[in-house]
Design a protein around this motif. Structure first.
Motif, PDB file in Angstrom:
ATOM      1  N   GLY A 122       0.649  -1.213   0.180  1.00 18.03           N
ATOM      2  CA  GLY A 122       0.003   0.099  -0.147  1.00 18.03           C
ATOM      3  C   GLY A 122       0.558   1.371  -0.028  1.00 18.03           C
ATOM      4  O   GLY A 122       0.429   2.232  -0.605  1.00 18.03           O
ATOM      5  N   THR A 128       0.398   3.374   9.886  1.00 14.89           N
ATOM      6  CA  THR A 128      -0.934   3.363   9.389  1.00 14.89           C
ATOM      7  C   THR A 128      -1.784   2.934  10.813  1.00 14.89           C
ATOM      8  O   THR A 128      -1.198   2.283  11.360  1.00 14.89           O
ATOM      9  CB  THR A 128      -1.210   2.322   8.515  1.00 14.89           C
ATOM     10  N   TYR A 130      -4.417   1.252  10.670  1.00 12.12           N
ATOM     11  CA  TYR A 130      -4.779  -0.012  10.327  1.00 12.12           C
ATOM     12  C   TYR A 130      -3.981  -1.197  10.569  1.00 12.12           C
ATOM     13  O   TYR A 130      -2.752  -1.235  10.600  1.00 12.12           O
ATOM     14  CB  TYR A 130      -5.082  -0.364   8.779  1.00 12.12           C
ATOM     15  N   THR A 132      -2.833  -5.605  10.761  1.00 10.15           N
ATOM     16  CA  THR A 132      -2.817  -6.709   9.923  1.00 10.15           C
ATOM     17  C   THR A 132      -3.794  -7.883  10.594  1.00 10.15           C
ATOM     18  O   THR A 132      -3.720  -8.423  11.757  1.00 10.15           O
ATOM     19  CB  THR A 132      -1.550  -7.342   9.963  1.00 10.15           C
ATOM     20  N   TYR A 150      -9.793  -4.059   6.761  1.00  8.36           N
ATOM     21  CA  TYR A 150      -8.882  -4.262   7.580  1.00  8.36           C
ATOM     22  C   TYR A 150      -9.207  -3.821   9.081  1.00  8.36           C
ATOM     23  O   TYR A 150     -10.220  -2.815   9.057  1.00  8.36           O
ATOM     24  CB  TYR A 150      -7.623  -3.827   7.439  1.00  8.36           C
ATOM     25  N   ASN A 152      -9.155  -1.240  12.092  1.00  7.55           N
ATOM     26  CA  ASN A 152      -8.665  -0.009  12.601  1.00  7.55           C
ATOM     27  C   ASN A 152      -8.208   0.085  14.092  1.00  7.55           C
ATOM     28  O   ASN A 152      -9.330   0.380  14.930  1.00  7.55           O
ATOM     29  CB  ASN A 152      -9.822   1.407  12.112  1.00  7.55           C
ATOM     30  N   PRO A 165      -6.274   1.016  -0.525  1.00  9.22           N
ATOM     31  CA  PRO A 165      -4.966   0.324  -0.263  1.00  9.22           C
ATOM     32  C   PRO A 165      -3.676   1.252   0.064  1.00  9.22           C
ATOM     33  O   PRO A 165      -2.826   1.028   0.887  1.00  9.22           O
ATOM     34  CB  PRO A 165      -4.914  -0.146  -1.672  1.00  9.22           C
ATOM     35  N   LYS A 167      -3.622   3.462   2.126  1.00  8.40           N
ATOM     36  CA  LYS A 167      -3.579   3.777   3.682  1.00  8.40           C
ATOM     37  C   LYS A 167      -3.080   2.873   4.298  1.00  8.40           C
ATOM     38  O   LYS A 167      -3.638   2.721   5.745  1.00  8.40           O
ATOM     39  CB  LYS A 167      -5.036   4.644   4.021  1.00  8.40           C
ATOM     40  N   THR A 168      -2.952   1.709   3.854  1.00 12.38           N
ATOM     41  CA  THR A 168      -2.783   0.271   4.565  1.00 12.38           C
ATOM     42  C   THR A 168      -1.130   0.047   4.959  1.00 12.38           C
ATOM     43  O   THR A 168      -0.920  -1.037   5.349  1.00 12.38           O
ATOM     44  CB  THR A 168      -3.511  -0.830   3.832  1.00 12.38           C
ATOM     45  N   ILE A 171       0.451  -3.731   5.268  1.00 14.41           N
ATOM     46  CA  ILE A 171      -0.293  -4.995   5.464  1.00 14.41           C
ATOM     47  C   ILE A 171      -0.569  -6.025   4.341  1.00 14.41           C
ATOM     48  O   ILE A 171      -0.367  -7.257   4.629  1.00 14.41           O
ATOM     49  CB  ILE A 171      -1.859  -4.222   5.850  1.00 14.41           C
TER      50      ILE A 171
END
Length: 914
Positions: A122, A128, A130, A132, A150, A152, A165, A167-168, A171
């Motif tokens: 990402g 992030t 978020y 895993t 995912y 938060n 994606p 912003k992940t 992961i």
């Protein structure tokens, strides 16, 4: 005739150059293993492994741990072959082939393959909110226009949400890496136990992933920027495409199964691994640790390929091994060029900040050891400077055993693995001289506490644990080395612009470390200072604070106000990370790496730095003065001025550990600082100012002090650092709170949470120039049980009226009196029958009558009826002690005492007669 002769000369030169290239090449290993597996173990080694597992409890535990990790998934795969495969992060529906990124973030994908393709990570910035998810919580065949599903972590209960994606963070990559590693473990169990359930599980995952990767193209940066030169197939940085190592290990153990059951896919698998390896060669950064990290990935991938002759393009195993050893391209250098660029072979220092530098040395020695074990081929003779690189590691250490931590580094011990790696290489190749040399070093720095002896760490439940090197066996006939063989009183590494002065070890040791900004993972910090005192690195660097792409790193932790330095006009800055701003070493005592023959209770360094943003001259003179077994102080004289005049102000920053800081007058009474809005981004200054808070200030021309306290539990003494600073006209002083120091892991034995507490900061602002009104400081570390050793400090002026002169009188409670002189440009200065033109001079008189005359970078010093004169600028120390005269002169000297006069050639410290 002339043209023919010229052509002949050119041809001779070219042939000679080509021959030289061949001579400098590292020969390739011969008799490469042809069977599979071959990375960790060969088929012929299987019986020995089975015996080990049968006999050794630890091996049984490792095997059980692997089974415990994968068995439930393998069993589920028998009943539901789609469950695990569907959790791979793929373009399941869209089957995209082309990946587009917008700088450091994923943008979108297009194109369509006949099969699902592998998703790209990402963002380059892994930060992030978020998290895993567990594999059980990953949505199967997830490919939704809403994004990815995912948890938060920033919200209570960590609810699952659809997120773009970009912003992940990492992961996507992490989930795929986890699944590939499970497949690798299953492939190993299949090879060992021949249970086809494990092979089927491993194959279905591997085939889906590699076939999907085979249709993927190189990501395209929409900005057409630097990122385009870094991207791999799975990650924004080729050095983070470590999943290719896991793929290679998986393929290695599963190859025979594939050959029997799915041979039609081998060409595709090999082609995909080769394309991926070529991408890692094509992109990256060759001039730092990346080159080595890329080489480690390339080597693993190459080793599962067949020999060159099996491929139409002749790019097989030998091609890639030779590439990392001997071939240099734009972004992947040969091993020899990589080392020649990065190492100073005189000092052994790698051209990055200490944390990364020692990591490179450790990784290189591991590479040598593993290469030798795999190919029976010793690379050490072809890697000059490697031994020196290992031997210099202790030079990074403070007296408490923690490493210096300028740039993107952390405080902690150095890795002894580099030493043990060379011992293993020596033992394997029967090199007794090498083994003796590094056993002495290892025994000195790896002494285990009694309670730890005989205890073995439990091996991880990992395949590599079966093949890890056996415990190091030390030959007891080789004795422990001496600390003085590895750590010297001064050390200068010009390739990273670093100079260190130290005295002693442990609690009462002293050390001052200066660094500029030269090399990789460096900060914009001018002439930066780290100070040690009473068991702690008190004047510590703050670390990197956050990820390299986070605003707080870019705007504060990597900038001047986060460091112990001087900033000009509120704007001093330059490129952090790979930086090219070194200081010049003007003077030092004793000479770098000198091991004996000098006066050991005084050191100094004098450095010059051109601050590029404001084109300012900066000069910093730091001296360590030991006054007794447990006492001593630091002198810091920092001069700063703009070459073009028009100086607005110069800020002297100093940060120190502790839960509290007091600002006091010269007599020790608190000063009444008032809240202020000064020192802020507003006005056109650096953003860094706005990261500091609780700002208070006071304008004063008088001398003042700041004192930090590390408040320890009741049964332990408190530790202090006292800063005395000479007053000056147009001076304002500030107390500040800075973002926490993030350079200590596990708090480094400190009694508070350093990484969460404000980093208490003192600032002195000189309005106008700070050259004739320099920052003149005396630092004294002390403890609550011992108290201060200094009774008083006073400044004095040059009786000749020198404007660039600094004079200090420091009186200790023991009755010792020290007079400090510092001039510029060899200007003669006089005070009470004492005269000198030295950049730095110290005249000390003990209560018992002993005298020390120290002249640094001068040619004249007159004090206590002695006159020291030289024809060359240099360092001279004369000590009158218990009726004897001791002299160390680095240049020829004439010494006059009353009516006696004698000449002495340059020589180490010895007793003389006049």
């Amino acid at each position: 005739m002339k043209n023919k002769l010229g052509l002949s000369i050119v041809l001779v030169f070219i042939v000679g150059w080509l021959n030289a290239q061949e001579i400098n090449k590292i020969p390739l290993p011969t008799n490469l293993e042809q069977g599979y597996p071959r990375l960790y173990v060969t088929e012929s080694g299987k019986k020995d492994l089975e015996k080990t597992i049968k006999k050794e409890a630890w091996a049984k535990d490792v095997l059980k741990g692997i089974h415990d990790r994968i068995d439930a998934y393998v069993s589920r795969h028998v009943e539901d072959p789609e469950w695990m495969v569907s959790r791979l992060q793929m373009h399941w529906k869209t089957k995209a082939t082309n990946i587009y990124v917008n700088g450091i973030n994923y943008s979108h994908a297009d194109g369509e393959a006949p099969v699902p393709t592998v998703r790209f990570v990402g963002s380059r910035d892994y930060t992030t909110p978020y998290g895993t998810p567990k594999l059980e919580d990953v949505l199967p065949y997830m490919d939704d226009p809403r994004g990815l599903y995912y948890p938060n972590r920033s919200k209570e209960g960590s609810p699952f949400e659809w997120v773009d994606p970009s912003k992940t963070g990492r992961i996507i990559y992490s989930i795929n890496q986890q699944i590939i590693e499970l497949a690798r473990d299953a492939a190993f169990i299949y090879w060992l136990e021949k249970d086809e359930r494990y092979a089927k599980f491993a194959y279905d995952i591997m085939h889906t992933y590699l076939e999907g990767m085979s249709y993927r193209s190189e990501p395209i940066d929409l900005l057409n920027g630097h990122i385009q030169t870094l991207v791999g197939f799975a990650n924004f940085q080729v050095i983070h495409d470590n999943v290719l190592i896991s793929v290679a290990e998986l393929y290695d153990f599963l190859y025979r199964y594939v050959e029997v059951n799915h041979s039609e896919n081998i060409v595709m698998y090999d082609k995909t691994i080769k394309r991926w390896t070529d991408q890692i060669i094509k992109n990256g950064v060759p001039q730092n640790n990346w080159n080595l990290h890329q080489a480690k990935i390339i080597l693993k991938a190459a080793m599962v390929l067949k020999d060159n002759r099996y491929y139409e393009d002749k790019k097989g195993r030998e091609y890639y091994i030779n590439y990392i050893l001997n071939v240099t391209s734009a972004r992947q250098w040969s091993l020899t060029k990589f080392m020649e660029f990065g190492y100073d072979y005189n000092t052994g220092v790698w051209a990055e900040c200490p944390g990364y530098a020692q990591g490179v040395t450790k990784d290189l020695t591991t590479f040598i050891k593993d290469f030798d074990n795999t190919f029976n081929h010793n690379l050490l003779p072809y890697m000059p400077g490697m031994k020196q690189a290992v031997k210099m590691l202790p030079q990074y250490l403070f007296p408490n055993g923690q490493m210096v931590a300028f740039g993107d580094s952390n405080y902690g011990g150095f890795y002894t693995e580099a030493i043990s790696n060379l011992i293993r290489v020596a033992q394997k190749n029967n090199d007794e001289a090498l083994e003796k040399e590094f056993t002495a070093m290892y025994r000195l720095f790896s002494e285990e506490p009694e309670e730890a002896k005989g205890k073995q760490r439990k091996p991880r439940a990992d395949i590599s644990s079966f093949f890890a090197a056996k415990p190091l066996e030390i030959n007891q006939k080789y004795k422990k080395g001496n600390l003085e063989d590895y750590i010297t009183q001064t050390f200068y590494a010009p390739n990273v612009s670093w100079h260190v002065q130290r005295m002693g070890t442990g609690k009462h040791g002293m050390m001052a470390s200066l660094n500029g900004s030269l090399g990789n993972h460096m900060h914009a910090n001018g002439i930066n200072l780290e100070l040690y005192g009473k068991g702690f690195v008190q004047g510590a660097d703050p670390g990197k604070g956050a990820g390299y792409l986070q605003p707080i790193y870019l705007e504060f932790y990597s900038q001047f106000p986060a460091h112990n330095t001087v900033m000009v006009d509120g704007v001093s800055s330059y490129t952090e990370m790979f930086s090219n701003h070194a200081f010049d070493l003007i003077g030092e005592y004793p000479k770098s790496e000198k091991k004996d023959g000098y006066y050991s209770n005084i050191t100094y360094s004098d450095v010059y730095f051109l601050e590029p943003e404001t084109r300012s001259d900066q000069s910093r003179l730091v001296s360590v003065v030991k006054t007794g077994e447990t006492t001593g102080y630091y002198i810091d004289i920092f001069r700063s001025r703009k070459q073009r005049k028009g100086d607005k102000f110069h800020d002297y920053f100093y940060h120190n550990l502790g839960q509290s800081m007091k600002v006091l007058d010269a007599s020790g009474q608190p000063l009444d600082l008032k809240p202020t809005e000064e020192m802020a981004f507003a006005g056109g200054y650096l953003y860094a100012f706005d990261y500091q808070w609780d700002k208070k200030s006071l304008k004063t021309n008088n001398d003042y002090q700041a004192q930090w306290k590390i408040d320890r539990p009741n049964d332990e003494e408190d530790v202090f650092m006292n800063l005395w600073m000479k007053g000056a006209e147009n001076r304002e002083i500030f107390s500040l709170k800075s973002p926490p120091n993030k350079a200590f892991r596990g708090n480094g034995g400190l009694p508070y949470e350093v990484d969460k507490a404000p980093y208490l900061t003192f600032n002195a602002r000189q309005y106008g120039e700070a050259w004739e009104h320099p920052f003149v400081s005396v630092y004294e570390p002390f403890t609550s049980s011992e108290g201060k050793s200094i009774a008083s400090i006073n400044g004095f002026d040059d009786e000749n009226g020198g404007k660039e002169f600094v004079g200090l009188q420091i009186i200790s409670k023991s009755g010792r009196e020290d007079l400090v002189f510092s001039s510029k440009n060899q200007q003669m200065a006089t005070y009470k029958n004492n005269s000198t033109n030295a950049d730095y001079a110290l005249v000390a008189k003990e209560k018992n009558g002993n005298i020390i005359l120290f002249m640094g970078n001068g040619n004249y010093l007159k004090a206590n009826d002695y006159t020291i004169s030289t024809t060359e600028i240099g360092n001279v120390v004369l000590e009158e002690k218990e009726g004897q005269l001791w002299l160390h002169n680095e240049v020829p000297v004439v010494i006059t005492y009353k009516n006696k006069k004698a000449n002495f050639k340059a020589e180490d410290s010895r007793v003389i007669n006049l």
